[in-house]
Design an enzyme around this catalytic site. Structure first.
Site, PDB file in Angstrom:
ATOM      1  N   MET A 168      36.028  36.768  31.262  1.00  0.00           N
ATOM      2  CA  MET A 168      35.017  37.626  31.885  1.00  0.00           C
ATOM      3  C   MET A 168      34.348  36.887  33.041  1.00  0.00           C
ATOM      4  SD  MET A 168      33.484  40.021  28.883  1.00  0.00           S
ATOM      5  CE  MET A 168      32.303  38.877  28.232  1.00  0.00           C
TER       6      MET A 168
ATOM      7  N   GLN B  72      37.494  36.208  17.295  1.00  0.00           N
ATOM      8  CA  GLN B  72      38.213  36.980  18.320  1.00  0.00           C
ATOM      9  C   GLN B  72      39.693  36.601  18.316  1.00  0.00           C
ATOM     10  OE1 GLN B  72      36.844  37.940  22.511  1.00  0.00           O
ATOM     11  NE2 GLN B  72      37.987  36.096  22.960  1.00  0.00           N
TER      12      GLN B  72
ATOM     13  N   ALA C 247      36.284  23.261  24.268  1.00  0.00           N
ATOM     14  CA  ALA C 247      35.826  22.189  25.170  1.00  0.00           C
ATOM     15  C   ALA C 247      34.325  22.005  24.944  1.00  0.00           C
ATOM     16  CB  ALA C 247      36.096  22.581  26.619  1.00  0.00           C
TER      17      ALA C 247
ATOM     18  N   HIS D  45      37.421  27.330  30.097  1.00  0.00           N
ATOM     19  CA  HIS D  45      38.387  28.294  30.651  1.00  0.00           C
ATOM     20  C   HIS D  45      39.512  27.553  31.381  1.00  0.00           C
ATOM     21  CE1 HIS D  45      34.665  30.952  30.696  1.00  0.00           C
ATOM     22  NE2 HIS D  45      35.519  31.696  30.039  1.00  0.00           N
TER      23      HIS D  45
ATOM     24  N   LEU E 106      33.290  30.953  35.028  1.00  0.00           N
ATOM     25  CA  LEU E 106      34.229  30.014  34.406  1.00  0.00           C
ATOM     26  C   LEU E 106      33.659  28.606  34.286  1.00  0.00           C
ATOM     27  CD1 LEU E 106      37.459  31.205  36.265  1.00  0.00           C
ATOM     28  CD2 LEU E 106      36.512  32.007  34.099  1.00  0.00           C
TER      29      LEU E 106
HETATM   30  O1  PAF Z   1      36.499  36.039  25.404  1.00  0.00           O
HETATM   31  C1  PAF Z   1      36.254  36.754  26.396  1.00  0.00           C
HETATM   32  O2  PAF Z   1      35.854  36.297  27.459  1.00  0.00           O
HETATM   33  C2  PAF Z   1      36.429  38.258  26.267  1.00  0.00           C
HETATM   34  O3  PAF Z   1      36.092  38.712  24.993  1.00  0.00           O
HETATM   35  C3  PAF Z   1      37.844  38.733  26.659  1.00  0.00           C
HETATM   36  C4  PAF Z   1      38.898  38.186  25.709  1.00  0.00           C
HETATM   37  C5  PAF Z   1      38.160  38.301  28.078  1.00  0.00           C
HETATM   38  C6  PAF Z   1      37.908  40.260  26.591  1.00  0.00           C
HETATM   39  O4  PAF Z   1      36.991  40.859  27.463  1.00  0.00           O
END
Ligand code: PAF
EC number: 6.3.2.1
Length: 281
Positions: A26, A154, A177, A33, A29
């Site tokens: 999202m 998730q 991290a 990421h 970063l």
């Molecule tokens: O983990 C995230 O940043 C979000 O939940 C994702 C997997 C990009 C879905 O919007």
């Protein structure tokens, strides 16, 4: 790095370039990421990242509007990390009409922990991830997708979704991290005040302590968890949960079954910021 804004542009960019390795994000970063992007580079023929703040996974009172959007910095970081293709659809490109078809995950794994405190969250996540997977992989015949272990539930929910829909996508989980003091990197750390930032590592410390107690203390797990929650509350946090679960399905282990692979997982609010963290042991 090629920037694509529509599904058609993305698919054209991926055409004839082999198996993609995909990192959905999202934005806003951080190094966590970027370590996912580095993993993607090593695991696919072409690395793809997406930036899309997904309205469907935010409750009305949550931070969708204020979620940090840091487009220029994000592009520079992805470029430096060697990302090949960025998919950054505007909302209209991904949801040209209200997304009325949804992916509703198994309540056994999605309505506990985060799902209990953020009802509908995993339906929002699964729906967008399924759609992003369709954008990236439908024309490439599958590939690899990379997720951080910090969002442990998730990752588990997405693994289940991929398995149950028989998607030709290999899911890779990457270790969390951390900052120099042990705080798990998160886009929401930016909400913390200077004083809160100094205290923020207490959540991961509490999980380490809980994991340690689980290994050496024979008291019932429920008592160890309640003590961990109380101790964090005494430090000024508002914990939602701190708990020990089986890694396999995120259910509580039965008493006397502490030898299986476990994870200590927690979510708590410090001031206005809600942080989550976890520790495998
Ligand atoms: O983990 C995230 O940043 C979000 O939940 C994702 C997997 C990009 C879905 O919007």
């Amino acid at each position: 790095m090629q920037i694509t804004r529509t599904i058609a542009e993305l698919r054209a960019a991926l055409d004839q370039r082999g198996r993609p390795a995909f990192v959905p994000t999202m934005g806003n970063l951080h190094d966590g990421h970027l370590s996912l992007v580095r993993t993607a580079r090593a695991r696919g023929d072409i690395s793809v990242a997406s930036i899309f703040v997904n309205r469907l996974q935010f409750l009305p009172h949550e931070d969708f509007d204020s979620y940090p959007r840091t487009w220029k910095a994000d592009c520079a970081k992805l470029e430096a990390a060697g990302c090949d293709v960025l998919f950054a659809p505007r909302e209209q490109a991904l949801y040209p009409e209200p997304q009325v078809f949804k992916v509703v995950p198994d309540p056994l794994i999605a309505n506990i922990l985060e799902g209990e405190f953020r009802p509908g969250f995993f339906t929002g996540v699964c729906t967008v991830v399924m759609k992003l997977f369709s954008c990236v992989f439908a024309t490439t015949g599958g590939g690899v997708a990379v997720f951080g272990k910090k969002d442990y539930q998730q990752l588990a929910v997405i693994r289940r979704m991929v398995q149950q829909f028989a998607l030709p996508i290999q899911i890779i989980g990457v270790d969390t991290a951390r900052a120099h003091d042990g705080l798990a990197l998160s886009s929401r750390n930016g909400y913390l005040s200077v004083q809160e930032r100094q205290k923020a590592v207490e959540l991961s410390n509490a999980l380490q302590e809980l994991a340690c107690e689980t290994c050496i203390n024979q008291r019932p797990l429920a008592e160890l968890e309640a003590a961990a929650i109380e101790a964090l509350r005494d430090k000024g946090w508002m914990p939602d949960y701190l708990t020990v679960r089986m890694r396999e399905n995120l259910l509580p282990p039965q008493e006397g079954m502490r030898e299986v692979p476990l994870v200590a997982i927690g979510a708590a609010r410090l001031g206005n910021t809600r942080l989550i963290d976890c520790l495998e042991f």
